[in-house]
Design an enzyme around this catalytic site. Structure first.
Site, PDB file in Angstrom:
ATOM      1  CD  GLU A  22      15.999 -10.212  -2.922  1.00  0.00           C
ATOM      2  OE1 GLU A  22      16.066  -9.146  -2.282  1.00  0.00           O
ATOM      3  OE2 GLU A  22      16.991 -10.884  -3.174  1.00  0.00           O
ATOM      4  N   PRO A  23       9.817 -10.167  -2.529  1.00  0.00           N
ATOM      5  CG  PRO A  23       7.793 -11.050  -3.276  1.00  0.00           C
ATOM      6  CD  PRO A  23       9.224 -10.845  -3.689  1.00  0.00           C
ATOM      7  N   GLY A  24       8.725  -9.990   0.856  1.00  0.00           N
ATOM      8  CA  GLY A  24       8.657 -10.735   2.116  1.00  0.00           C
ATOM      9  C   GLY A  24       7.325 -10.458   2.781  1.00  0.00           C
ATOM     10  NE  ARG A  25       6.489  -4.738   5.551  1.00  0.00           N
ATOM     11  CZ  ARG A  25       7.098  -4.459   6.705  1.00  0.00           C
ATOM     12  NH1 ARG A  25       6.461  -4.623   7.841  1.00  0.00           N
ATOM     13  NH2 ARG A  25       8.325  -3.986   6.730  1.00  0.00           N
ATOM     14  CB  CYS A  50       9.903  -6.709  33.335  1.00  0.00           C
ATOM     15  SG  CYS A  50       8.963  -7.717  34.455  1.00  0.00           S
ATOM     16  CE1 TYR A  82      11.228  -8.950   7.694  1.00  0.00           C
ATOM     17  CE2 TYR A  82       9.282  -7.813   6.897  1.00  0.00           C
ATOM     18  CZ  TYR A  82      10.523  -8.368   6.668  1.00  0.00           C
ATOM     19  OH  TYR A  82      11.048  -8.333   5.410  1.00  0.00           O
TER      20      TYR A  82
HETATM   21  N1  LLP Z   1      15.274  -8.152   0.038  1.00  0.00           N
HETATM   22  C1  LLP Z   1      16.163  -7.633   0.873  1.00  0.00           C
HETATM   23  C2  LLP Z   1      17.561  -7.577   0.486  1.00  0.00           C
HETATM   24  C3  LLP Z   1      15.765  -7.148   2.125  1.00  0.00           C
HETATM   25  O1  LLP Z   1      16.657  -6.617   2.948  1.00  0.00           O
HETATM   26  C4  LLP Z   1      14.397  -7.223   2.488  1.00  0.00           C
HETATM   27  C5  LLP Z   1      13.940  -6.745   3.793  1.00  0.00           C
HETATM   28  C6  LLP Z   1      13.491  -7.792   1.589  1.00  0.00           C
HETATM   29  C7  LLP Z   1      13.965  -8.236   0.357  1.00  0.00           C
HETATM   30  C8  LLP Z   1      12.025  -7.951   1.890  1.00  0.00           C
HETATM   31  O2  LLP Z   1      11.402  -6.738   2.070  1.00  0.00           O
HETATM   32  P1  LLP Z   1       9.810  -6.695   2.277  1.00  0.00           P
HETATM   33  O3  LLP Z   1       9.164  -7.159   0.993  1.00  0.00           O
HETATM   34  O4  LLP Z   1       9.483  -7.604   3.387  1.00  0.00           O
HETATM   35  O5  LLP Z   1       9.530  -5.294   2.557  1.00  0.00           O
HETATM   36  N2  LLP Z   1      11.937  -5.865  10.374  1.00  0.00           N
HETATM   37  C9  LLP Z   1      11.357  -4.797   9.589  1.00  0.00           C
HETATM   38  C10 LLP Z   1      11.521  -5.050   8.115  1.00  0.00           C
HETATM   39  C11 LLP Z   1      12.959  -5.202   7.731  1.00  0.00           C
HETATM   40  C12 LLP Z   1      13.108  -5.505   6.274  1.00  0.00           C
HETATM   41  C13 LLP Z   1      14.488  -5.991   6.012  1.00  0.00           C
HETATM   42  N3  LLP Z   1      14.735  -6.311   4.659  1.00  0.00           N
HETATM   43  C14 LLP Z   1       9.877  -4.661   9.963  1.00  0.00           C
HETATM   44  O6  LLP Z   1       9.417  -5.402  10.815  1.00  0.00           O
HETATM   45  O7  LLP Z   1       9.181  -3.814   9.426  1.00  0.00           O
END
Ligand code: LLP
Length: 455
Positions: free
Chosen positions: A306-309, A378, A407
């Site tokens: 599950e990549p996001g970033r 502010c 994000y």
């Molecule tokens: N799967 C689950 C269950 C998650 O909780 C997350 C991220 C991901 C996948 C994706 O993770 P990634 O590949 O993006 O690292 N707001 C924070 C990041 C919070 C991540 C929350 N969960 C930031 O701005 O760094």
């Protein structure tokens, strides 16, 4: 002027966008100014105003393909990368990832509806959350979307629903594997003390409870150990732990066919960051699972991640216009921009660092010019950069901040009643709007003055 080597001169890795600070189509035009996706940033701002979120389509597609290709290369079983839409949720992003064959992870009614509207096939959506509402569960079940059970409360409701419908429900469970990794404590989720998922020590009880239900069928397990991770070992360990969990579940009659290893691969925000490539990350996790399965004579489960970033962050940049300067002699010079913590809450929340340059003069860095870039909110802490070195700049110049695709937009707010920026997609010299700019009037839409206050 003393010039330093700009990060813009670093060689671009075309295969793994997360290893670059900049989108892969970034270039300096004949006029010496910055362009992305074949579009002059100055022209984009003339047309769409600032602050402006920009997403580069080529970089986005490269990242999606890097996950797909690496899984095909290193994992002999079935696999599916699932985009964690919390990183940047929109109808456009849902559509793009699904056009690349990825699935999508949603954590709320809003993210689910966005995914469905963006055309993600229902069977490729997974639904997460540590406090799902009844309405959200109902939406997921009606649309045949796989639910990841996070806790006993989820389990109890799903059992009741499956009994009342007299219908077998396939579920996945999320557990915390007890893996510590080096990232900010707010984005570390795999350790025992986490609000997410079942503790690993509780799993045998859980397997017994699920076996005792009439209609819940345990098909998969999930774990996510944290975000912005640069080490590979935690994911290697995770693969091994997950295979052990499959073996434990077998003792209770569960045939686990899917492993979801979450996301977490970091990206390069600054010169000091050196994340592994997408290929290396996928190789590590795949090899660990394949070897553990071989050792225990297990068929390979379907592998989900599950990549996001690492899908969207490097594709995104944010453009701000410089307004006020405030020089405090002997201390620092503040330079204020037209956005800040409402469009990018990460610096104030996690002390995150980014890279930036001037749009009109991207390559020059004058190390005598140390600016502290402040947002317009502010809040004293609304500072995007402390002491960043830039070329000489003045009011009206544009600043480009890199690595803001993840994000930022998804965590944006209307603090100080500041409208959200527009977002445009760039590709091959063309730009298309994917999110309209909010207006201050939009922000009044939900305010109500009770009748008795109206004179
Ligand atoms: N799967 C689950 C269950 C998650 O909780 C997350 C991220 C991901 C996948 C994706 O993770 P990634 O590949 O993006 O690292 N707001 C924070 C990041 C919070 C991540 C929350 N969960 C930031 O701005 O760094």
């Amino acid at each position: 002027m003393e010039e330093k080597k700009s990060f813009l001169k670093q060689k671009i890795d075309l295969e793994s966008p997360n290893k670059n600070i900049v989108p892969i189509t970034t270039s300096i035009g004949g006029d010496g100014k910055l362009s992305v996706g074949g579009c002059s940033i100055e022209e984009l701002v003339k047309k769409y105003d600032s602050p402006l979120y920009i997403l580069d389509e080529v970089t986005l597609r490269k990242s999606c393909r890097a996950y797909k290709n690496a899984l095909e290369k290193y994992y002999p079983g079935e696999s599916l990368p699932i985009y964690a839409s919390k990183a940047n949720s929109s109808i456009f992003m849902s559509n793009l990832v699904s056009s690349e064959g990825l699935g999508l992870d949603a954590v709320s009614e809003g993210e689910l509806l966005t995914a469905l509207k963006g055309g993600v096939p229902n069977e490729k959506i997974v639904f997460h959350g540590n406090n799902k509402s009844d309405k959200e569960i109902d939406l997921a079940i009606r649309n045949n979307i796989k639910i990841i059970v996070d806790n006993d409360y989820d389990l109890k409701r799903l059992e009741e629903i499956s009994n009342s419908l007299n219908y077998d429900l396939e579920i996945m469970i999320r557990f915390t594997p007890g893996i510590e990794c080096h990232t900010h404590e707010y984005i570390r989720t795999g350790s025992f003390d986490s609000k997410f998922g079942f503790g690993i020590e509780y799993l045998n009880n859980l397997f017994a409870s699920i076996s005792a239900t009439k209609h819940l069928k345990l098909k998969g397990i999930h774990a996510h150990i944290g975000s912005q991770i640069f080490e590979l070992d935690p994911h290697k360990d995770l693969g091994e732990i997950m295979v052990k969990v499959i073996l434990d579940a077998k003792k209770f009659g569960h045939n686990i066919k899917e492993l979801n290893v979450g996301g977490g691969l970091g990206i390069k925000y600054t010169k000091n960051d050196d994340p592994p490539s997408i290929d290396e990350w996928v190789e590590t996790i795949s090899t660990s699972i394949v070897e553990a399965c071989k050792k225990h004579n297990l068929d390979l489960p379907r592998l989900l991640c599950e990549p996001g970033r690492s899908i969207v962050s490097t594709a995104g940049i944010t453009i701000y216009k410089i307004g006020a300067f405030k020089e405090i002699p002997g201390i620092r010079t503040y330079l204020s921009v037209d956005g800040g913590m409402s469009d990018n809450p990460r610096p104030i929340t996690y002390q995150s660092n980014y890279s930036a340059c001037l749009v009109k003069n991207p390559l020059n860095i004058n190390s005598k010019n140390k600016y502290t870039i402040a947002g317009k909110h502010c809040e004293s802490g609304d500072v995007l950069f402390k002491e960043i070195e830039l070329a000489n700049c003045k009011t009206g110049d544009l600043i480009c901040v890199f690595g803001t695709g993840a994000y930022n937009n998804s965590m944006s707010s209307n603090y100080n009643r500041i409208p959200r920026p527009a977002a445009v997609l760039v590709c091959d010299g063309g730009a298309e709007i994917i999110q309209k700019r909010e207006s201050s009037f939009d922000l009044l839409r939900y305010d109500i003055l009770p009748d008795r206050f109206i004179k």
